[in-house]
Write a protein that holds these residues in place. Structure first.
Motif, PDB file in Angstrom:
ATOM      1  N   GLN A 174      -9.689   0.552   3.984  1.00  0.00           N
ATOM      2  CA  GLN A 174      -8.851   0.962   2.853  1.00  0.00           C
ATOM      3  C   GLN A 174      -8.571  -0.244   1.974  1.00  0.00           C
ATOM      4  OE1 GLN A 174      -5.467   2.676   4.825  1.00  0.00           O
ATOM      5  NE2 GLN A 174      -6.331   4.721   4.827  1.00  0.00           N
ATOM      6  N   ARG A 175      -8.337   0.037   0.691  1.00  0.00           N
ATOM      7  CA  ARG A 175      -8.028  -1.029  -0.254  1.00  0.00           C
ATOM      8  C   ARG A 175      -6.522  -1.179  -0.383  1.00  0.00           C
ATOM      9  NH1 ARG A 175     -11.715  -3.636  -3.794  1.00  0.00           N
ATOM     10  NH2 ARG A 175     -13.743  -2.663  -3.549  1.00  0.00           N
ATOM     11  N   PRO A 176      -6.021  -2.407  -0.430  1.00  0.00           N
ATOM     12  CA  PRO A 176      -4.582  -2.574  -0.697  1.00  0.00           C
ATOM     13  C   PRO A 176      -4.299  -2.337  -2.181  1.00  0.00           C
ATOM     14  CG  PRO A 176      -5.630  -4.716  -0.548  1.00  0.00           C
ATOM     15  CD  PRO A 176      -6.709  -3.692  -0.267  1.00  0.00           C
ATOM     16  N   ASP A 177      -3.054  -1.958  -2.506  1.00  0.00           N
ATOM     17  CA  ASP A 177      -2.670  -1.841  -3.920  1.00  0.00           C
ATOM     18  C   ASP A 177      -2.410  -3.223  -4.503  1.00  0.00           C
ATOM     19  OD1 ASP A 177      -2.734   0.900  -3.555  1.00  0.00           O
ATOM     20  OD2 ASP A 177      -0.591   1.020  -3.077  1.00  0.00           O
TER      21      ASP A 177
ATOM     22  N   LYS B 148       0.839  -1.204   0.000  1.00  0.00           N
ATOM     23  CA  LYS B 148       0.000   0.000   0.000  1.00  0.00           C
ATOM     24  C   LYS B 148       0.876   1.257   0.000  1.00  0.00           C
ATOM     25  CE  LYS B 148      -3.850   2.414   0.655  1.00  0.00           C
ATOM     26  NZ  LYS B 148      -4.932   2.439  -0.351  1.00  0.00           N
TER      27      LYS B 148
ATOM     28  N   ILE C  78      -6.784  -2.028   6.214  1.00  0.00           N
ATOM     29  CA  ILE C  78      -6.982  -2.853   5.011  1.00  0.00           C
ATOM     30  C   ILE C  78      -7.754  -4.132   5.375  1.00  0.00           C
ATOM     31  CG2 ILE C  78      -5.755  -4.304   3.340  1.00  0.00           C
ATOM     32  CD1 ILE C  78      -3.645  -2.007   3.189  1.00  0.00           C
TER      33      ILE C  78
ATOM     34  N   THR D  75      -2.343   1.060   9.046  1.00  0.00           N
ATOM     35  CA  THR D  75      -2.705   0.885   7.630  1.00  0.00           C
ATOM     36  C   THR D  75      -3.084  -0.570   7.365  1.00  0.00           C
ATOM     37  OG1 THR D  75      -1.212   2.674   7.027  1.00  0.00           O
ATOM     38  CG2 THR D  75      -1.863   1.162   5.264  1.00  0.00           C
TER      39      THR D  75
END
Ligand SMILES: Nc1ncnc2c1ncn2[C@@H]1O[C@H](COP(=O)(O)OP(=O)(O)OP(=O)(O)O)[C@@H](O)[C@H]1O
Ligand SMILES: [Mg+2]
Length: 248
Positions: free
Chosen positions: A54-57, A12, A49, A45
């Motif tokens: 939140q979205r991970p990359d 991320k 996730i 973070t």
């Protein structure tokens, strides 16, 4: 038996900051995992996730051996993942009992009356030894430690199968901190829930966790059962990394 949770190769970035490079971590069923690491290491973070905030990359998440694509916090919650965040625990403008039931029991029992919610919230907090003036009080009027205790109590009450606690002890006095640790121990004895707990106090981590992972430079740099490590080893790891980074 499959793990309650696995995260594999999670990355991320926030603009130029690589918060997580390549995180792989597992959480066994009924296990309490301590996640440690410096300020800014990416612990929150990672929790955000896993909780669908939140979205991970890159990378993937498996719950009970099944890959999931978490769309939202509500989605994660519907899969049994419940979280106490470091920075967004409760709704300040609402009463304690409203917060206890927010997005949760109201959904399961839509006909539950305000009076029943108040009674249940009060009983539950009393059971857990959380002392507050009244469940009618606005959360904004509580102390930081009381707010944190209610956030933890709410999650414990939620039938979560995976509980993520981001620094639940940070704002706590010694008595309240002990109470939270006792809560975690009670949950562990019941064996129904698997827990990740982030804390900076290594002695508390060693006290309550089964295993400890160190997040460093965007990766899990250390993974051991607490019975095979020590306060000295954990402290040495962090100090050695600091010295290396300063070229000492
Ligand atoms: N929403 C965001 N936007 C930009 N950068 C972010 C965001 N969230 C986190 N970061 C950055 O990502 C890195 C990791 O932050 P994170 O909050 O995950 O650390 P942490 O390990 O929880 O630290 P602490 O122990 O201080 O709570 C930091 O450099 C932080 O500044
Ligand atoms: Mg954090």
């Amino acid at each position: 038996m499959s793990d309650a949770l696995r995260v594999e190769n999670i990355g991320k970035r926030f603009g130029g900051v690589e918060a997580l490079a390549d995180v792989t971590l597992r959480l066994g069923k009924g296990e309490v995992l301590g996640l440690i690491g410096d300020n800014g290491a990416g612990k929150s973070t990672l929790i955000k996730i896993i909780s669908g905030f939140q979205r991970p990359d890159t990378g993937r998440i498996l719950i009970d051996g099944t890959e999931v694509s978490l769309r939202s916090v509500d989605h994660a919650r519907s899969l049994g993942v419940d979280t106490v965040y470091q920075d967004l625990a409760l709704v300040n403008e609402l009463s304690v009992y409203h917060n206890m039931f927010l997005n949760r029991e109201l959904v399961r029992w839509p006909l539950l009356s305000n009076r029943a919610m108040r009674r249940r919230a009060a009983e539950h907090l009393a059971d857990m030894g959380v002392r507050i003036p009244s469940v009618d009080v606005e959360v904004a009027k509580l102390s930081g430690g009381q707010r944190q205790a209610i956030a933890v109590a709410r999650s414990v009450y939620s039938d979560a199968r995976i509980l993520l606690l981001d620094e639940p002890l940070a704002a706590m006095g010694a008595k309240e901190g002990t109470m939270i640790l006792d809560l975690v121990r009670d949950l562990k004895e019941r064996g129904e829930v698997s827990i990740i707990i982030i804390a900076h106090n290594y002695a508390q981590v060693l006290d309550v966790c089964d295993r400890v992972n160190l997040l460093q430079h965007g990766r899990i740099a250390f993974d051991k059962p607490t019975s095979e490590t020590s306060l000295q080893e954990l402290t040495d790891l962090v100090v050695a990394d600091y010295r290396r980074s300063r070229g000492l």
